[in-house]
Design an enzyme around this catalytic site. Sequence first.
Site, mmCIF file in Angstrom:
data_model
loop_
_atom_site.group_PDB
_atom_site.id
_atom_site.type_symbol
_atom_site.label_atom_id
_atom_site.label_comp_id
_atom_site.label_asym_id
_atom_site.label_seq_id
_atom_site.Cartn_x
_atom_site.Cartn_y
_atom_site.Cartn_z
ATOM 1 N N SER A 295 12.332 21.060 -13.246
ATOM 2 C CA SER A 295 11.162 20.062 -12.703
ATOM 3 C C SER A 295 10.655 19.529 -13.982
ATOM 4 C CB SER A 295 10.089 20.987 -11.822
ATOM 5 O OG SER A 295 9.079 20.276 -11.469
ATOM 6 N N GLY B 107 10.811 21.119 -16.965
ATOM 7 C CA GLY B 107 11.720 21.400 -17.942
ATOM 8 C C GLY B 107 11.226 22.562 -18.660
ATOM 9 N N GLY B 108 9.841 23.178 -18.325
ATOM 10 C CA GLY B 108 9.076 23.990 -19.261
ATOM 11 C C GLY B 108 10.122 25.428 -19.151
ATOM 12 N N ASP C 223 14.640 33.485 -14.680
ATOM 13 C CA ASP C 223 13.532 34.333 -14.114
ATOM 14 C C ASP C 223 13.934 35.396 -13.076
ATOM 15 O OD1 ASP C 223 13.781 33.026 -11.822
ATOM 16 O OD2 ASP C 223 12.335 31.362 -12.718
ATOM 17 N N ARG D 112 4.241 32.832 -15.528
ATOM 18 C CA ARG D 112 3.794 31.228 -15.332
ATOM 19 C C ARG D 112 2.139 31.726 -15.355
ATOM 20 N NH1 ARG D 112 5.550 26.107 -14.275
ATOM 21 N NH2 ARG D 112 7.705 26.844 -13.610
ATOM 22 N N LYS E 6 10.142 35.615 -16.911
ATOM 23 C CA LYS E 6 9.298 34.488 -17.230
ATOM 24 C C LYS E 6 7.984 34.813 -16.686
ATOM 25 C CE LYS E 6 9.773 30.717 -14.656
ATOM 26 N NZ LYS E 6 10.542 29.709 -14.009
ATOM 27 N N ASP F 219 0.781 -1.372 -0.031
ATOM 28 C CA ASP F 219 0.032 -0.078 0.055
ATOM 29 C C ASP F 219 0.675 1.256 -0.129
ATOM 30 O OD1 ASP F 219 0.867 -0.211 2.681
ATOM 31 O OD2 ASP F 219 -0.887 0.027 3.462
ATOM 32 N N HIS G 79 14.256 27.165 -2.541
ATOM 33 C CA HIS G 79 13.774 27.884 -3.427
ATOM 34 C C HIS G 79 13.803 29.277 -3.299
ATOM 35 C CE1 HIS G 79 11.426 28.976 -6.609
ATOM 36 N NE2 HIS G 79 10.485 29.521 -5.844
HETATM 37 C C1 R5P Z 1 10.830 28.909 -10.627
HETATM 38 O O1 R5P Z 1 10.638 29.763 -9.827
HETATM 39 C C2 R5P Z 1 12.013 27.873 -10.084
HETATM 40 O O2 R5P Z 1 13.215 28.848 -9.831
HETATM 41 C C3 R5P Z 1 12.282 26.956 -11.238
HETATM 42 O O3 R5P Z 1 12.738 27.864 -12.455
HETATM 43 C C4 R5P Z 1 11.130 26.284 -11.662
HETATM 44 O O4 R5P Z 1 10.574 25.451 -10.632
HETATM 45 C C5 R5P Z 1 11.756 25.096 -12.803
HETATM 46 O O5 R5P Z 1 10.277 24.333 -12.924
HETATM 47 P P1 R5P Z 1 10.008 23.795 -14.242
HETATM 48 O O6 R5P Z 1 11.334 23.103 -14.755
HETATM 49 O O7 R5P Z 1 8.739 22.888 -14.093
HETATM 50 O O8 R5P Z 1 9.785 24.916 -15.419
#
Ligand code: R5P
Length: 295
Positions: free
Chosen positions: A221, A223-224, A167, A192, A190, A37, A127
């Site tokens: 994460s 990669g976007g 960003d 989002r 950047k 589980d 972060h």
């Molecule tokens: C955002 O503020 C972080 O510093 C990274 O740029 C972000 O978390 C990367 O995420 P992803 O790869 O999904 O764009």
Amino acid sequence: MRQISVIAGPASIDLASRISTEIGGNLVVPELRVFPDGESKLRIPHVGDLCAVVQSTYPPTDTHLLQAMMISSKCAESGAEVCAVIPYLAYARQDRPFLEGESVTISLISKLLAASGVKCLITVDIHSKLAIGFFPKDAIENISSIPLLAEYAKSMKLNNPVAVSPDAGGAERVVEFARVLGCDSITLKKSRDRATGEVSVEPPNAELGGRDAVLVDDMISSGGSIVKAAQALQHKGASRVYAMCAHGLLLGDSAKRIEEAGVSDIITTNSIPNKYSKVDLGPAISRAIASRYRE
Ligand code: R5P
């Protein structure tokens, strides 16, 4: 330094072993059983009076988090002083309510670690500064991997490099990276969409004709961000584009999409083990432990 037991959480056995060797600690690998589980059962054969519990909380995130707390709690119950070493600290991006009604989960994580007996937290490139503020000031140490990544970049034979943050959140980070590498830096714009997660990145004002660009981020994460930033840099004439980060979550087929976007290489630290982990955090984390517990 006090004798230290380095407890290797299931997510970070290799890193724990490197740290233990570096500081001359006693490496302890808990026995792990995961039931059908998904519940984990952990047994720690022996616990000293000072424990560094090493466990990065990459996916399966909640499992790895709970395992870190289970190990810490067991060590504390046995009378040990517990220092959690969580290089990738999950939920640090949830450091404020972006939309009304959202929970600030990093605040909860701080309370749960304290309730598990954790007296000190050593993490890497958390972060945001806001996330740090949820932990008692003297109980958290945030190591920067930026000088290590920049030292690695020196060995990459880059042509007239420019360091780039995708960003504004990484603006200070990229300035530090550029200082160590000895180049200039750019911070991109950047945005989002908070509902869909869709990212867009504006090309920089500067022309990059023939220059190598090194994208520097705390994590990759989906990669976007890297894909969109790489496209923006190529639009301005960048020659080769590299992606460097502390935490290579690299979810799903993100590495493939980054490569397909023309990124020449991905370089990460070993906070999350993967085939791109080329920068070892072991020595830096060991120094942080040693300076905290030196007698
Ligand atoms: C955002 O503020 C972080 O510093 C990274 O740029 C972000 O978390 C990367 O995420 P992803 O790869 O999904 O764009």
